[in-house]
Structure formats: C-alpha cells, structure tokens
Scaffold this motif. Structure first.
Motif, PDB file in Angstrom:
ATOM      1  N   SER A 150       8.988  -1.838 -10.442  1.00 40.53           N
ATOM      2  CA  SER A 150       7.919  -1.849  -9.449  1.00 40.53           C
ATOM      3  C   SER A 150       7.092  -3.127  -9.549  1.00 40.53           C
ATOM      4  N   LYS A 151       7.160  -3.934  -8.505  1.00 33.22           N
ATOM      5  CA  LYS A 151       6.345  -5.152  -8.475  1.00 33.22           C
ATOM      6  C   LYS A 151       4.860  -4.805  -8.469  1.00 33.22           C
ATOM      7  N   ILE A 199      -0.351  -4.808 -11.457  1.00 36.74           N
ATOM      8  CA  ILE A 199      -1.489  -4.130 -12.100  1.00 36.74           C
ATOM      9  C   ILE A 199      -1.473  -4.404 -13.599  1.00 36.74           C
ATOM     10  N   ARG A 200      -0.291  -4.331 -14.210  1.00 37.95           N
ATOM     11  CA  ARG A 200      -0.157  -4.593 -15.649  1.00 37.95           C
ATOM     12  C   ARG A 200      -0.664  -5.996 -15.995  1.00 37.95           C
ATOM     13  N   ILE A 201      -0.271  -6.993 -15.202  1.00 39.14           N
ATOM     14  CA  ILE A 201      -0.695  -8.372 -15.465  1.00 39.14           C
ATOM     15  C   ILE A 201      -2.215  -8.486 -15.367  1.00 39.14           C
ATOM     16  N   PHE A 202      -2.800  -7.857 -14.343  1.00 37.30           N
ATOM     17  CA  PHE A 202      -4.250  -7.877 -14.206  1.00 37.30           C
ATOM     18  C   PHE A 202      -4.926  -7.224 -15.407  1.00 37.30           C
ATOM     19  N   LYS A 203      -4.362  -6.138 -15.903  1.00 33.50           N
ATOM     20  CA  LYS A 203      -4.933  -5.471 -17.062  1.00 33.50           C
ATOM     21  C   LYS A 203      -4.794  -6.317 -18.309  1.00 33.50           C
ATOM     22  N   CYS A 204      -3.663  -7.007 -18.458  1.00 32.54           N
ATOM     23  CA  CYS A 204      -3.454  -7.860 -19.626  1.00 32.54           C
ATOM     24  C   CYS A 204      -4.528  -8.937 -19.742  1.00 32.54           C
ATOM     25  N   TYR A 205      -4.987  -9.428 -18.614  1.00 32.21           N
ATOM     26  CA  TYR A 205      -5.972 -10.512 -18.605  1.00 32.21           C
ATOM     27  C   TYR A 205      -7.381 -10.033 -18.242  1.00 32.21           C
ATOM     28  N   ASP A 206      -7.588  -8.726 -18.279  1.00 26.67           N
ATOM     29  CA  ASP A 206      -8.913  -8.150 -17.976  1.00 26.67           C
ATOM     30  C   ASP A 206      -9.484  -8.673 -16.647  1.00 26.67           C
ATOM     31  N   LEU A 207      -8.655  -8.681 -15.608  1.00 33.55           N
ATOM     32  CA  LEU A 207      -9.073  -9.214 -14.311  1.00 33.55           C
ATOM     33  C   LEU A 207      -9.372  -8.142 -13.284  1.00 33.55           C
ATOM     34  N   TYR A 208      -9.864  -7.012 -13.718  1.00 34.45           N
ATOM     35  CA  TYR A 208     -10.306  -5.982 -12.790  1.00 34.45           C
ATOM     36  C   TYR A 208     -11.646  -5.455 -13.283  1.00 34.45           C
ATOM     37  N   LYS A 209     -12.388  -4.848 -12.378  1.00 31.64           N
ATOM     38  CA  LYS A 209     -13.736  -4.370 -12.723  1.00 31.64           C
ATOM     39  C   LYS A 209     -13.645  -3.163 -13.627  1.00 31.64           C
ATOM     40  N   SER A 254       0.833  -1.207   0.000  1.00 25.25           N
ATOM     41  CA  SER A 254       0.000   0.000   0.000  1.00 25.25           C
ATOM     42  C   SER A 254       0.864   1.252   0.000  1.00 25.25           C
ATOM     43  N   LYS A 255       1.905   1.255   0.819  1.00 23.84           N
ATOM     44  CA  LYS A 255       2.807   2.407   0.870  1.00 23.84           C
ATOM     45  C   LYS A 255       3.485   2.615  -0.479  1.00 23.84           C
ATOM     46  N   ASP A 256       3.874   1.520  -1.127  1.00 23.81           N
ATOM     47  CA  ASP A 256       4.515   1.618  -2.440  1.00 23.81           C
ATOM     48  C   ASP A 256       3.551   2.201  -3.476  1.00 23.81           C
ATOM     49  N   LEU A 257       2.297   1.773  -3.449  1.00 25.35           N
ATOM     50  CA  LEU A 257       1.296   2.308  -4.383  1.00 25.35           C
ATOM     51  C   LEU A 257       1.086   3.800  -4.168  1.00 25.35           C
ATOM     52  N   VAL A 258       1.033   4.218  -2.909  1.00 18.93           N
ATOM     53  CA  VAL A 258       0.857   5.643  -2.605  1.00 18.93           C
ATOM     54  C   VAL A 258       2.084   6.430  -3.057  1.00 18.93           C
ATOM     55  N   ARG A 259       3.265   5.891  -2.811  1.00 18.07           N
ATOM     56  CA  ARG A 259       4.502   6.554  -3.255  1.00 18.07           C
ATOM     57  C   ARG A 259       4.508   6.741  -4.768  1.00 18.07           C
ATOM     58  N   ILE A 260       4.168   5.678  -5.494  1.00 18.66           N
ATOM     59  CA  ILE A 260       4.144   5.738  -6.958  1.00 18.66           C
ATOM     60  C   ILE A 260       3.123   6.774  -7.427  1.00 18.66           C
ATOM     61  N   PHE A 261       1.951   6.794  -6.803  1.00 17.32           N
ATOM     62  CA  PHE A 261       0.920   7.769  -7.155  1.00 17.32           C
ATOM     63  C   PHE A 261       1.471   9.187  -7.048  1.00 17.32           C
TER      64      PHE A 261
END
Length: 168
Positions: free
Chosen positions: A152-153, A158-168, A5-12
């Motif tokens: 960034s892991k 997130i990229r992998i999830f997007k590649c396979y359309d696995l998010y709402k 979570s901290k990494d995601l906030v930092r990247i944002f």
C-alpha cells in the motif's frame, strides 16, 4: 473519486474486519457481526463495527465542510445511490438490507448547523456518515514505523511521515 482517498477508506474497512469489494463502488461486509446495530448517524472507529454491510461512497472534497448550503447545492454527492448502483449492491448483498454510508471531509462543529446537515443527508437517503479525520487518525495509530507497507503506497506514505514526526 480520488483514488488515494478511496484506498485509505478501503484499508480502514479492511483493518476493521470488513470484506471489501472495490471494483466500482465500495461494498463492505462484516463476516462476523456484533449483536448491536449502528445507532449513531455519525460513525467512528468504534461504532463502525456495528454495521453489517454497506454501500460506501467517498467524497474527497478535503477543503469542504459539509454545511447545509454545500449539501443543498451538490446533488451529485448522492449519485452513488442511483437505482442501478442500489440494484448492484442489493445483488452483491444477496438482497439483504444494507446501509448507505457517505465518507466526508468533515461536518460542521456548530450544533444547530450540524443538525441541519444531518437532516439533509438523511432526507437524501444516507444512513451514516464517516468523517475522513476519523479514518486518518485510525490508520495513523495502526501504522508501525518499523514495518514496510509494500502492498500500500498510502500506508507507506503514512509510515514515512511517522518516521520523521511530520504529522500533528
């Protein structure tokens, strides 16, 4: 603090043009500041650019909605504003004013309850709130499926999830 979570906030914050020091707490500073200041208590991806510098804490309590009862019963959520942390942040920001931002899973949807939650957060010294779904939506919209994020892991995930359309 949950490192993902901290990494995601930092990247944002980095994607929004902030310099980020994440050795202990997240300290963010915008080198070029817009003329307007952040007026809204609850920030979004558009209004965050009006913050000049801030001490940021992430509460990765993803299953929680921050109702007044949760805020009242969780004094530990304000520990990031202990005198020593504020002193360190003041030194980092060269004793110039800075905001205190807390990143939460979500605030209540009901207007009256939301107002009570906001009032409690303000009473405890919080200047702004940023909700995790705002950060995730921004990151998802900016991650390209044809670009590896070897640095960034979290972004690679997130990229992998997007590649396979696995998010709402």
């Amino acid at each position: 603090m949950d490192e993902v979570s901290k990494d995601l906030v930092r990247i944002f914050f980095e994607l929004k043009g902030f310099l980020v020091n994440s050795k202990t707490s997240l300290l963010v500073k915008k080198p070029r500041v817009s003329k307007s200041s952040a007026e809204s208590f609850v920030l979004n991806a558009g209004t965050i650019i009006n913050v000049h510098q801030a001490l940021v804490d992430v509460k990765p309590w993803h299953a929680e909605t921050f109702f007044p009862s949760v805020i009242k019963s969780s004094p530990e959520m304000f520990r990031f504003m202990e005198p020593e942390n504020l002193k360190n942040a003041g030194s980092f920001f060269e004793n110039k004013k800075f905001k205190k931002i807390i990143v939460l899973s979500k605030l209540p949807n009901v207007r009256g309850t939301l107002k009570k939650s906001i009032a409690l957060l303000k009473q405890n010294g919080i200047d702004h709130v940023l909700e995790i779904p705002v950060i995730l939506n921004y990151l998802i919209s900016h991650v390209k499926t044809n670009l590896n994020h070897t640095d960034s892991k979290a972004l690679q995930f997130i990229r992998i999830f997007k590649c396979y359309d696995l998010y709402k």
